[in-house]
Design a protein around this motif. Structure first.
Motif, PDB file in Angstrom:
ATOM      1  N   VAL A 164       0.855  -1.183   0.000  1.00 14.67           N
ATOM      2  CA  VAL A 164       0.000   0.000   0.000  1.00 14.67           C
ATOM      3  C   VAL A 164       0.888   1.230   0.000  1.00 14.67           C
ATOM      4  O   VAL A 164       2.014   1.194   0.506  1.00 14.67           O
ATOM      5  CB  VAL A 164      -0.952  -0.001   1.231  1.00 14.67           C
ATOM      6  N   SER A 165       0.405   2.321  -0.595  1.00 17.46           N
ATOM      7  CA  SER A 165       1.175   3.565  -0.616  1.00 17.46           C
ATOM      8  C   SER A 165       0.481   4.626   0.207  1.00 17.46           C
ATOM      9  O   SER A 165      -0.745   4.607   0.398  1.00 17.46           O
ATOM     10  CB  SER A 165       1.343   4.076  -2.050  1.00 17.46           C
ATOM     11  N   THR A 166       1.246   5.576   0.707  1.00 17.23           N
ATOM     12  CA  THR A 166       0.700   6.738   1.389  1.00 17.23           C
ATOM     13  C   THR A 166       0.323   7.788   0.349  1.00 17.23           C
ATOM     14  O   THR A 166       0.718   7.696  -0.821  1.00 17.23           O
ATOM     15  CB  THR A 166       1.718   7.334   2.361  1.00 17.23           C
ATOM     16  N   PRO A 167      -0.420   8.824   0.731  1.00 15.81           N
ATOM     17  CA  PRO A 167      -0.730   9.881  -0.234  1.00 15.81           C
ATOM     18  C   PRO A 167       0.500  10.532  -0.836  1.00 15.81           C
ATOM     19  O   PRO A 167       0.463  11.011  -1.978  1.00 15.81           O
ATOM     20  CB  PRO A 167      -1.553  10.885   0.594  1.00 15.81           C
ATOM     21  N   ALA A 168       1.621  10.566  -0.094  1.00 14.86           N
ATOM     22  CA  ALA A 168       2.857  11.170  -0.601  1.00 14.86           C
ATOM     23  C   ALA A 168       3.691  10.205  -1.422  1.00 14.86           C
ATOM     24  O   ALA A 168       4.747  10.567  -1.930  1.00 14.86           O
ATOM     25  CB  ALA A 168       3.686  11.714   0.556  1.00 14.86           C
ATOM     26  N   GLY A 169       3.241   8.939  -1.547  1.00 13.79           N
ATOM     27  CA  GLY A 169       3.942   7.997  -2.412  1.00 13.79           C
ATOM     28  C   GLY A 169       4.928   7.087  -1.730  1.00 13.79           C
ATOM     29  O   GLY A 169       5.673   6.378  -2.401  1.00 13.79           O
ATOM     30  N   ALA A 170       4.980   7.092  -0.390  1.00 13.04           N
ATOM     31  CA  ALA A 170       5.819   6.115   0.321  1.00 13.04           C
ATOM     32  C   ALA A 170       5.081   4.786   0.342  1.00 13.04           C
ATOM     33  O   ALA A 170       3.864   4.732   0.508  1.00 13.04           O
ATOM     34  CB  ALA A 170       6.116   6.597   1.730  1.00 13.04           C
ATOM     35  N   TRP A 171       5.831   3.701   0.172  1.00 14.74           N
ATOM     36  CA  TRP A 171       5.218   2.373   0.087  1.00 14.74           C
ATOM     37  C   TRP A 171       5.531   1.543   1.314  1.00 14.74           C
ATOM     38  O   TRP A 171       6.625   1.630   1.900  1.00 14.74           O
ATOM     39  CB  TRP A 171       5.726   1.644  -1.166  1.00 14.74           C
ATOM     40  N   TYR A 172       4.551   0.697   1.674  1.00 15.50           N
ATOM     41  CA  TYR A 172       4.676  -0.186   2.834  1.00 15.50           C
ATOM     42  C   TYR A 172       4.126  -1.564   2.494  1.00 15.50           C
ATOM     43  O   TYR A 172       3.294  -1.721   1.595  1.00 15.50           O
ATOM     44  CB  TYR A 172       3.920   0.390   4.040  1.00 15.50           C
ATOM     45  N   TYR A 173       4.614  -2.535   3.250  1.00 18.09           N
ATOM     46  CA  TYR A 173       4.155  -3.914   3.128  1.00 18.09           C
ATOM     47  C   TYR A 173       3.595  -4.331   4.481  1.00 18.09           C
ATOM     48  O   TYR A 173       4.302  -4.309   5.485  1.00 18.09           O
ATOM     49  CB  TYR A 173       5.329  -4.805   2.717  1.00 18.09           C
ATOM     50  N   MET A 174       2.288  -4.645   4.502  1.00 16.80           N
ATOM     51  CA  MET A 174       1.665  -5.184   5.700  1.00 16.80           C
ATOM     52  C   MET A 174       1.562  -6.692   5.534  1.00 16.80           C
ATOM     53  O   MET A 174       0.820  -7.187   4.674  1.00 16.80           O
ATOM     54  CB  MET A 174       0.278  -4.593   5.926  1.00 16.80           C
ATOM     55  N   ALA A 175       2.329  -7.424   6.315  1.00 17.12           N
ATOM     56  CA  ALA A 175       2.337  -8.885   6.292  1.00 17.12           C
ATOM     57  C   ALA A 175       1.705  -9.386   7.588  1.00 17.12           C
ATOM     58  O   ALA A 175       1.219  -8.610   8.405  1.00 17.12           O
ATOM     59  CB  ALA A 175       3.760  -9.399   6.156  1.00 17.12           C
ATOM     60  N   PHE A 176       1.700 -10.694   7.766  1.00 15.44           N
ATOM     61  CA  PHE A 176       1.371 -11.224   9.087  1.00 15.44           C
ATOM     62  C   PHE A 176       2.470 -12.174   9.522  1.00 15.44           C
ATOM     63  O   PHE A 176       3.222 -12.715   8.714  1.00 15.44           O
ATOM     64  CB  PHE A 176      -0.012 -11.891   9.133  1.00 15.44           C
ATOM     65  N   VAL A 177       2.549 -12.360  10.841  1.00 16.63           N
ATOM     66  CA  VAL A 177       3.555 -13.218  11.452  1.00 16.63           C
ATOM     67  C   VAL A 177       2.832 -14.349  12.174  1.00 16.63           C
ATOM     68  O   VAL A 177       1.963 -14.102  13.014  1.00 16.63           O
ATOM     69  CB  VAL A 177       4.429 -12.433  12.453  1.00 16.63           C
ATOM     70  N   ASP A 178       3.163 -15.595  11.839  1.00 17.12           N
ATOM     71  CA  ASP A 178       2.622 -16.726  12.588  1.00 17.12           C
ATOM     72  C   ASP A 178       3.136 -16.643  14.020  1.00 17.12           C
ATOM     73  O   ASP A 178       4.356 -16.659  14.253  1.00 17.12           O
ATOM     74  CB  ASP A 178       3.061 -18.041  11.945  1.00 17.12           C
ATOM     75  N   ALA A 179       2.207 -16.561  14.963  1.00 17.39           N
ATOM     76  CA  ALA A 179       2.584 -16.370  16.362  1.00 17.39           C
ATOM     77  C   ALA A 179       1.623 -17.151  17.255  1.00 17.39           C
ATOM     78  O   ALA A 179       0.975 -16.593  18.136  1.00 17.39           O
ATOM     79  CB  ALA A 179       2.576 -14.886  16.715  1.00 17.39           C
ATOM     80  N   TYR A 180       1.520 -18.441  17.008  1.00 13.48           N
ATOM     81  CA  TYR A 180       0.612 -19.292  17.781  1.00 13.48           C
ATOM     82  C   TYR A 180       1.197 -19.573  19.167  1.00 13.48           C
ATOM     83  O   TYR A 180       2.413 -19.670  19.300  1.00 13.48           O
ATOM     84  CB  TYR A 180       0.383 -20.599  17.030  1.00 13.48           C
ATOM     85  N   PRO A 181       0.296 -19.606  20.165  1.00  9.69           N
ATOM     86  CA  PRO A 181      -1.145 -19.884  20.116  1.00  9.69           C
ATOM     87  C   PRO A 181      -2.043 -18.690  19.887  1.00  9.69           C
ATOM     88  O   PRO A 181      -3.259 -18.839  19.829  1.00  9.69           O
ATOM     89  CB  PRO A 181      -1.419 -20.490  21.491  1.00  9.69           C
ATOM     90  N   GLY A 182      -1.473 -17.489  19.750  1.00 12.54           N
ATOM     91  CA  GLY A 182      -2.312 -16.303  19.610  1.00 12.54           C
ATOM     92  C   GLY A 182      -2.898 -16.113  18.234  1.00 12.54           C
ATOM     93  O   GLY A 182      -3.929 -15.470  18.084  1.00 12.54           O
ATOM     94  N   GLY A 183      -2.233 -16.635  17.210  1.00 16.00           N
ATOM     95  CA  GLY A 183      -2.735 -16.470  15.853  1.00 16.00           C
ATOM     96  C   GLY A 183      -1.696 -15.850  14.941  1.00 16.00           C
ATOM     97  O   GLY A 183      -0.498 -16.129  15.052  1.00 16.00           O
ATOM     98  N   ARG A 184      -2.160 -14.975  14.053  1.00 17.86           N
ATOM     99  CA  ARG A 184      -1.299 -14.363  13.044  1.00 17.86           C
ATOM    100  C   ARG A 184      -1.435 -12.848  13.151  1.00 17.86           C
ATOM    101  O   ARG A 184      -2.523 -12.303  13.008  1.00 17.86           O
ATOM    102  CB  ARG A 184      -1.676 -14.882  11.661  1.00 17.86           C
TER     103      ARG A 184
END
Length: 541
Positions: free
Chosen positions: A280-300
């Protein structure tokens, strides 16, 4: 200007140089123009940072889009209802619930716990997009590997309504609204395909396989679809330790492949490699990656990292000492604090807050809010996994405590009510009404097998004296990744002094149930319907 302390040099995407990007489809406002690339922080901004995971709650298979200055995130919810939560942020770090894209799992009786069960089915990795020409949001997901369903809304907070039922199951779909307003879906496991939808999004007009995963890689899935600077990208995960991306000048290919990350150390101690999710990008054009981390027993758990781009148009994760950073400089956005995902609910509104999700669809004739949460028994069973109207709340990591204040005065013989740690291996502290007496009980040994059939309905491990018309039940849960994590149960008759009850409960850290543990409030009958409890307060601290 110097790099902020502790920031890798790659954070500044070629200092002194700006990059313009034209972007469309999932991840951004379709057809919007991005103004510039990553810029150095100045003044107080240079001292700000954020920590990963940005949300320490179970939100798997996330997708993030931006519409104007607002970011929206969706996630998998499997058998929980309503499904596909929508969260909003103005800064990519602070997130709040605003609604659900699937108001009810209307996909068969098993989602009503009638004649079957939908555990580890329902809402898998799905996709959300915005179509600027209609000022309308679209959500798409496949159900039971059989069909796909489209829901739409003009407001991401809802109401959402079913728009279409499509004959093909778009597994792990990523939706793109192209700059010419055409709607595409990338999907598949190993064999990656692209579908073009009709102008109204109700039917498929073209379908083509565009990529076969090399055997040296194994499996690729979890598609997200983008158009950036005139090129088409399909972002794919290698579960559970890698991320790859395809690039082409046409949505139909041919596609080139590059590795984005593989076996990259993650930001949660004991957790897995960040993967899946999207860009996803910000309005100013900086880009980010939102991933998930397997962290059981709590989930992702969702984790956020900055992205830079090579001169030939490929994304790169900004790392800290070769790892996904446990912290990064705050995005060049004004921080927008939101109400915390913890806190107290007294159920005074006419509807439940969107942070709540039922275990399967509820029987809406058997519950109400306004003067507390009144839960009438909705099922006669001896099995919590078959009981309707069990209300769940995500657990805040790395550890948190849930406390529920219950009035049990309307329980009848055979009723069971309380607070559970709910997953495929469960335990609870609660109330048993038998022979005109209400006792406090700690029960464990509620289990499922690998096909999600019940193999244990519970063993009472400890009891306490009969309770009054008000009792407080508490569970403290350690959901840090790893085996041997435990939950402890206690109760109070005055809301102040809590008395431990029963042995500590060891949480199951296996990943195959996919969803992590949740706090769950329940009330079911083992003999006959007619009883009720009132939940006056529920607090997660």
């Amino acid at each position: 200007m110097p790099t902020p302390e502790g920031t890798p040099a790659s954070w500044l995407d070629r200092p002194g140089r700006r990059r313009s990007l034209f972007i469309g489809g999932a991840g951004v406002l379709a057809g919007a123009a991005a103004a510039s690339a990553l810029l150095p922080f100045t003044g107080a901004e240079a001292q700000q940072s954020y920590a990963n995971p940005v949300v320490w709650q179970d939100f798997a298979d996330v997708e993030v889009i931006r519409v104007g200055s607002d970011f929206y995130m969706t996630a998998s919810t499997m058998h929980y209802s309503p499904g596909a939560p929508v969260l909003r942020s103005r800064d990519l770090v602070n997130w709040e619930f605003i609604g659900h894209s699937v108001p009810r799992l209307d996909f068969g009786a098993k989602y009503d716990l009638s004649g079957g069960r939908g555990y580890v089915r329902g809402i898998w990795a799905s996709t959300i997009a915005y179509r600027a020409s209609e000022r309308r949001y679209y959500w798409l997901g496949q159900i039971d590997f059989a069909r796909s369903y489209m829901y739409t809304a003009t407001d991401p907070a809802g109401p959402w309504t079913r728009h279409a039922e499509l004959a093909r199951a778009y597994y792990d779909a990523g939706m793109l609204v192209d700059t010419d307003n055409t709607m595409y879906v990338a999907y598949g496991n190993t064999q990656i395909s692209v579908a073009q939808l009709s102008a109204d999004g109700r039917t498929e007009v073209r379908n083509q396989q565009v990529f076969t995963t090399p055997s040296s890689i194994g499996t690729l899935e979890g598609a997200r679809f983008y158009k950036i600077n005139g090129s088409y990208y399909i972002f794919l995960t290698r579960p559970a330790n890698g991320q790859y991306i395809l690039k082409s000048s046409s949505p139909w290919g041919p596609y080139e492949l590059r590795q984005v990350l593989l076996n990259m150390p993650g930001p949660i101690s004991g957790g897995g490699v960040p993967h899946q999710g999207g860009l996803v990008s910000t309005p100013a054009g900086a880009w980010y990656y939102m991933a998930f981390v397997d962290a059981y027993p709590g989930g992702r758990m969702p984790a956020l990292a900055p992205i830079t781009w090579t001169s030939d148009g490929w994304p790169q994760v900004t790392t800290v000492n070769g790892a996904w950073g446990s912290s990064y400089p705050f995005p060049n956005l004004t921080p927008q604090p939101v109400p915390p995902l913890t806190g107290t609910d007294t159920f005074t509104s006419s509807a439940l807050a969107p942070k709540w999700e039922w275990n399967h669809n509820p029987d809406n004739t058997k519950w109400s809010t306004g003067a507390g949460l009144r839960l009438q028994t909705a099922t006669v069973t001896n099995d919590l996994y078959n009981a309707r109207n069990t209300l769940t709340h995500r657990i805040q990591g790395p550890s948190s405590t849930a406390t529920v204040e219950i009035n049990p005065s309307a329980m009848i013989d055979g009723d069971r009510a309380g607070l559970a740690m709910l997953r495929d291996s469960s335990a609870w502290i609660g109330l048993r009404r038998d022979n005109g007496v209400t006792r406090i009980s700690m029960t464990d040994g509620l289990t499922m097998d690998s096909n999600w059939n019940t193999t244990g309905t519970g063993t009472e491990r400890a009891t306490a004296d009969p309770c009054s018309d008000r009792v407080w039940l508490r569970v403290t849960a350690d959901i840090r990744p790893g085996s041997g994590r435990q939950a402890a149960f206690s109760y109070s008759t005055d809301g102040s002094a809590f008395i431990p009850l029963g042995p500590a409960f060891t949480l199951n850290s296996n990943w195959t149930f996919f969803m992590g543990y949740r706090f769950a409030v329940f009330n079911y009958a083992t003999r006959a319907l007619g009883g009720a409890v009132t939940v006056n307060r529920f607090t997660v601290a």
